[in-house]
Design a protein around this motif. Structure first.
Motif, PDB file in Angstrom:
ATOM      1  N   SER A 127       0.803  -1.225   0.000  1.00 19.37           N
ATOM      2  CA  SER A 127       0.000   0.000   0.000  1.00 19.37           C
ATOM      3  C   SER A 127       0.839   1.279   0.000  1.00 19.37           C
ATOM      4  O   SER A 127       0.291   2.380   0.133  1.00 19.37           O
ATOM      5  CB  SER A 127      -0.916   0.012   1.233  1.00 19.37           C
ATOM      6  N   GLU A 129       4.002   3.959  -1.507  1.00 16.97           N
ATOM      7  CA  GLU A 129       4.848   4.429  -2.601  1.00 16.97           C
ATOM      8  C   GLU A 129       6.298   4.079  -2.252  1.00 16.97           C
ATOM      9  O   GLU A 129       6.654   3.953  -1.081  1.00 16.97           O
ATOM     10  CB  GLU A 129       4.710   5.937  -2.788  1.00 16.97           C
ATOM     11  N   ALA A 140       0.498   5.825   2.225  1.00 20.93           N
ATOM     12  CA  ALA A 140      -0.408   6.714   1.490  1.00 20.93           C
ATOM     13  C   ALA A 140      -0.744   7.962   2.294  1.00 20.93           C
ATOM     14  O   ALA A 140      -0.837   9.064   1.735  1.00 20.93           O
ATOM     15  CB  ALA A 140      -1.685   5.954   1.126  1.00 20.93           C
ATOM     16  N   TRP A 143       2.192  10.445   1.905  1.00 23.20           N
ATOM     17  CA  TRP A 143       2.624  10.827   0.558  1.00 23.20           C
ATOM     18  C   TRP A 143       2.361  12.306   0.247  1.00 23.20           C
ATOM     19  O   TRP A 143       3.226  12.963  -0.351  1.00 23.20           O
ATOM     20  CB  TRP A 143       1.959   9.927  -0.463  1.00 23.20           C
TER      21      TRP A 143
END
Length: 345
Positions: A127, A129, A140, A143
């Motif tokens: 989940s 990056e 997330a 981010w």
């Protein structure tokens, strides 16, 4: 527990990893090196006697007045933590490959908190990056706080090798060698935490002043060549679970006391050992090696201990069959900043 967060901003650093081979540099500053630099500045400003008579005994008390984390990467306001270690994960049909999971070294705060609460690295990896080819995972929720140029470049730092020249004293012939330098992108740098265990306003102020002075003096190696100059500033506070009496992960390097070795053999323990050597920066001599010390690495997961601050401060001054040429201690910190894992013991 509460951590006071400090930010380190600088253009380039040499964080030595391989003794005389200066080509190699790390991208974080371990807690024992940070504490050693702090004590060196303390000696420089207040004198060796003050540190030997007051500071060292305080740090050797149980608990000490404070404990430092290592300094880890930071992208803007997003702080990264070492990925808590775990046994190897079997491959699954739709999950990340084991070698990809092994590559992950840092995880952003939201992902770290998920893992403290019991999430597996596989879940966080899927989940998140990725930066630096999967070495750094950004949850997330974190981010949006990552600077735009970091998102575009998918990196927070770069490592270069700078050419240097040395002259042989006898032949006067020149030789070229290289020094590794880690340079952080704009808006990126390092962060570290301080956990206070004693309410001492004078010591809090003293430490804050020392951090400012330490930034001016520089961090890491090759400071006489312009490396390490930085600014160390107070940033924020964060709350993390206390590690006492539960399974925990460490945000610093750790040297267990004799009565703490059971933490290494707990069923959920997963850890790495690093041998730390290097040279002493002493006014007495610039060419003496410290006694090598084996420390448990950041991100290691260990069994329950009752101490608020596990570990110990040791003297790593060179010792040649009882002869100690420096004549003063060379302190190395193995005090652990322990963060509790939410799934208990």
């Amino acid at each position: 527990m509460q951590l006071n967060v400090w930010h380190i901003n600088g253009k380039g650093f040499h964080f030595g990893r391989r003794g005389l081979e200066q080509e190699e540099t790390g991208h974080h500053l371990p807690s024992d090196s940070l504490m050693a630099a702090l004590i060196a500045r303390w000696v420089e400003l207040d004198g060796a006697a003050a540190v030997q008579d007051k500071v060292a005994p305080a740090l050797q008390s149980d608990p000490p007045p404070f404990v430092l984390s290592s300094a880890f990467p930071r992208a803007g306001v997003v702080h990264f933590f070492p990925v808590p270690m775990s046994p190897p994960t079997p491959a699954t049909k739709n999950g990340p490959r084991p070698k990809d999971l092994k590559r992950a070294k840092y995880v952003s705060e939201a992902g770290f908190r998920s893992m403290l609460a019991g999430a597996q690295l596989t879940e966080v990896y899927k989940s998140s990056e990725q930066l630096h080819g999967g070495q750094v995972l950004v949850a997330a929720a974190d981010w949006p706080g990552v600077p735009r140029q970091v998102k575009d470049a998918r990196s927070m730092w770069g490592i270069e090798k700078r050419p240097r020249v040395t002259i042989d004293r006898v032949s006067q012939n020149s030789s070229i060698y290289f020094t590794g330098r880690v340079a952080f992108n704009a808006e990126c740098g390092l962060w570290f935490g301080v956990r206070w265990l004693q309410d001492d306003a004078a010591l809090v102020k003293k430490l804050a002043d020392l951090f400012v002075d330490l930034g001016d003096a520089g961090l890491g190696g090759d400071r006489t060549s312009g490396f390490g100059a930085c600014e160390i500033t107070s940033a924020s506070q964060i709350e993390l679970p206390d590690g006492a009496n539960r399974v925990w992960t460490t945000l610093s390097r750790y040297l267990p006391r004799k009565d703490e070795t059971a933490a290494l053999s707990h069923a959920r323990s997963a850890y790495a050992i690093e041998t730390i050597g290097g040279w002493v920066d002493s006014p007495v001599s610039k060419s003496e090696r410290r006694i090598p010390v084996q420390l448990v690495a950041e991100g290691s997961v260990l069994g329950p201990l009752s101490r608020a601050v596990p570990g110990q401060l040791i003297d790593a001054q060179p010792d040649y069959n009882g002869a100690k040429p420096l004549g003063h201690p060379v302190y190395r910190s193995g005090l652990a900043l322990a963060v509790g894992l939410g799934t208990g013991g």
